[in-house]
Design a protein around this motif. Structure first.
Motif, short mmCIF file in Angstrom:
data_model
loop_
_atom_site.label_atom_id
_atom_site.label_comp_id
_atom_site.label_asym_id
_atom_site.label_seq_id
_atom_site.Cartn_x
_atom_site.Cartn_y
_atom_site.Cartn_z
N GLU A 1 -38.77 -10.56 -22.99
CA GLU A 1 -39.14 -9.42 -23.82
C GLU A 1 -39.72 -8.31 -22.95
O GLU A 1 -40.60 -8.57 -22.12
CB GLU A 1 -40.17 -9.86 -24.87
CG GLU A 1 -40.46 -8.82 -25.91
CD GLU A 1 -41.38 -9.38 -26.99
OE1 GLU A 1 -42.53 -8.93 -27.07
OE2 GLU A 1 -40.93 -10.29 -27.72
N PHE A 2 -39.25 -7.08 -23.14
CA PHE A 2 -39.78 -5.94 -22.41
C PHE A 2 -41.05 -5.46 -23.07
O PHE A 2 -41.18 -5.47 -24.29
CB PHE A 2 -38.77 -4.78 -22.38
CG PHE A 2 -37.52 -5.09 -21.64
CD1 PHE A 2 -37.53 -5.31 -20.27
CD2 PHE A 2 -36.30 -5.18 -22.30
CE1 PHE A 2 -36.36 -5.59 -19.59
CE2 PHE A 2 -35.14 -5.46 -21.63
CZ PHE A 2 -35.17 -5.67 -20.27
N GLN A 3 -42.01 -5.03 -22.24
CA GLN A 3 -43.25 -4.44 -22.74
C GLN A 3 -43.59 -3.24 -21.88
O GLN A 3 -43.48 -3.30 -20.65
CB GLN A 3 -44.40 -5.44 -22.70
CG GLN A 3 -44.22 -6.63 -23.61
CD GLN A 3 -45.36 -7.63 -23.46
OE1 GLN A 3 -45.95 -7.75 -22.40
NE2 GLN A 3 -45.63 -8.34 -24.54
N LYS A 4 -44.01 -2.15 -22.53
CA LYS A 4 -44.44 -0.96 -21.80
C LYS A 4 -45.84 -1.21 -21.26
O LYS A 4 -46.70 -1.71 -21.97
CB LYS A 4 -44.44 0.25 -22.71
CG LYS A 4 -44.74 1.55 -21.98
CD LYS A 4 -44.67 2.74 -22.92
CE LYS A 4 -44.88 4.06 -22.23
NZ LYS A 4 -46.06 4.20 -21.45
N LEU A 5 -46.05 -0.88 -19.99
CA LEU A 5 -47.38 -1.01 -19.40
C LEU A 5 -48.23 0.19 -19.80
O LEU A 5 -47.71 1.28 -20.06
CB LEU A 5 -47.28 -1.10 -17.88
CG LEU A 5 -46.57 -2.34 -17.33
CD1 LEU A 5 -46.43 -2.24 -15.82
CD2 LEU A 5 -47.32 -3.60 -17.71
N PRO A 6 -49.54 0.00 -19.86
CA PRO A 6 -50.41 1.14 -20.21
C PRO A 6 -50.22 2.30 -19.25
O PRO A 6 -49.94 2.10 -18.06
CB PRO A 6 -51.83 0.56 -20.08
CG PRO A 6 -51.65 -0.93 -20.14
CD PRO A 6 -50.28 -1.21 -19.60
N ASP A 7 -50.40 3.52 -19.75
CA ASP A 7 -50.22 4.72 -18.93
C ASP A 7 -51.29 4.84 -17.86
O ASP A 7 -51.11 5.50 -16.87
CB ASP A 7 -50.22 5.96 -19.80
CG ASP A 7 -48.97 6.04 -20.67
OD1 ASP A 7 -47.94 5.47 -20.26
OD2 ASP A 7 -49.03 6.65 -21.75
N GLU A 8 -52.44 4.24 -18.06
CA GLU A 8 -53.55 4.36 -17.10
C GLU A 8 -53.58 3.22 -16.13
O GLU A 8 -53.18 2.16 -16.31
CB GLU A 8 -54.87 4.41 -17.84
CG GLU A 8 -54.94 5.62 -18.72
CD GLU A 8 -56.23 5.67 -19.52
OE1 GLU A 8 -57.11 4.82 -19.31
OE2 GLU A 8 -56.33 6.55 -20.35
#
Length: 80
Positions: A73-80
């Motif tokens: 499953e793909f997950q977006k990493l936090p922008d910070e």
């Protein structure tokens, strides 16, 4: 109704910078605003360009920023 579009890009073709994924996402956004549908449609386009793809470039292009693959499953990493 058929419409014509022009897509301009500064991504060098064949450079390994995700140009086909970016194009796939741009095309998918012409057909839907639903994020899941955009990903699945763009992944289908990308699969045609490369006879199959992991979807990582498509996910990254559709969501922006870095992402990770965990348990299929793909997950977006936090922008910070």
């Amino acid at each position: 109704m058929l419409k014509n579009s022009t897509i301009k890009s500064d991504i060098p073709e064949g450079s390994g910078l995700g140009s086909s994924a970016a194009l796939s996402v741009a095309l998918a956004r012409c057909f839907s605003t639903d994020p899941h549908r955009i990903f699945t449609t763009a992944k289908d386009f990308e699969d045609e360009f490369h006879a199959g793809s992991s979807g990582l470039d498509v996910f990254t292009s559709a969501n922006g920023g870095l992402c990770t693959l965990s348990k299929s499953e793909f997950q977006k990493l936090p922008d910070e």
